[in-house]
Design a protein around this motif. Structure first.
Motif, mmCIF file in Angstrom:
data_model
loop_
_atom_site.group_PDB
_atom_site.id
_atom_site.type_symbol
_atom_site.label_atom_id
_atom_site.label_comp_id
_atom_site.label_asym_id
_atom_site.label_seq_id
_atom_site.Cartn_x
_atom_site.Cartn_y
_atom_site.Cartn_z
ATOM 1 N N ARG A 146 88.744 87.350 48.343
ATOM 2 C CA ARG A 146 88.266 88.390 47.813
ATOM 3 C C ARG A 146 86.971 87.915 46.998
ATOM 4 N NH1 ARG A 146 93.378 90.026 47.929
ATOM 5 N NH2 ARG A 146 93.925 89.487 45.698
ATOM 6 N N SER A 148 85.155 85.232 47.266
ATOM 7 C CA SER A 148 84.266 84.121 47.901
ATOM 8 C C SER A 148 83.331 84.918 48.471
ATOM 9 C CB SER A 148 85.214 83.497 48.835
ATOM 10 O OG SER A 148 84.084 82.583 49.166
ATOM 11 N N SER A 149 81.997 84.387 48.399
ATOM 12 C CA SER A 149 80.670 84.803 49.068
ATOM 13 C C SER A 149 80.169 83.806 50.312
ATOM 14 C CB SER A 149 79.602 85.308 48.065
ATOM 15 O OG SER A 149 79.259 83.933 47.408
ATOM 16 N N THR A 152 84.509 81.270 54.226
ATOM 17 C CA THR A 152 85.945 81.353 54.135
ATOM 18 C C THR A 152 86.919 80.745 54.968
ATOM 19 O OG1 THR A 152 86.089 83.556 54.702
ATOM 20 C CG2 THR A 152 85.437 83.266 52.339
#
Length: 174
Positions: A146, A148-149, A152
């Motif tokens: 949630r 992480s940008s 992933t």
């Protein structure tokens, strides 16, 4: 997650108990095995009337309450046992099972770590600790996803593998 087995508990504690407590535990065990759950619990209550501070009777009562779905009563009894008899591992293990069942993973982990500190060879507590740690790992991986940008992929793989382990372990619950 596994609770301490009632049948084994009653056999073991009856063997270690004094004559009056052993009689109460034997009677409760016989009633329990006949499917007379309420009467078994009443036999333990009667034993507690004469021996209110007996850890074996109090633990048997809490385990029976757990088995009967009386979780609030069981939890209160187990919390009291951990306070009155902080050197016993089984109440911590069973308390952790109740915590984990309602999703309170951090208190469950703490209770299981205490059970393992007290009794490192406690197989059920070790296994339950592993189960809780898996669920905590899944929670952490989900939170990381949630937040992480970036890429992933690795997190998603870890989460899927962890959730698969949790799902495979679920049918073994007792």
């Amino acid at each position: 997650m596994h609770i301490s087995a009632l049948f084994a508990l009653l056999i073991t504690t009856a063997a270690l108990a004094g004559p009056a407590v052993a009689k109460d535990l034997d009677q409760a065990q016989a009633l329990w095995l006949q499917g007379k759950r309420s009467q078994a619990l009443e036999a333990v209550r009667q034993g507690l009337a004469d021996n209110p501070n007996d850890a074996r009777l109090r633990f048997a009562q809490a385990v029976m309450q757990m088995e009967l779905g009386r979780t609030a009563e069981a939890e209160a009894g187990l919390v009291a046992l951990t306070q009155d008899f902080p050197d016993l591992a089984d109440p911590f293990n069973n308390l952790a099972v109740l915590y984990a069942a309602r999703g309170a993973l951090d208190p469950a982990r703490e209770a299981l770590e205490q059970a393992v500190r007290l009794q490192p060879d406690h197989v059920q507590a070790q296994e339950n600790l592993g189960d809780v740690l898996l669920r905590l790992a899944a929670r952490a991986y989900g939170q990381a996803l949630r937040l992480s940008s970036g890429d992933t992929t690795a997190l998603q793989l870890k989460l899927r593998h962890t959730e698969a382990l949790i799902a495979r372990a679920a049918p073994a619950k007792r």
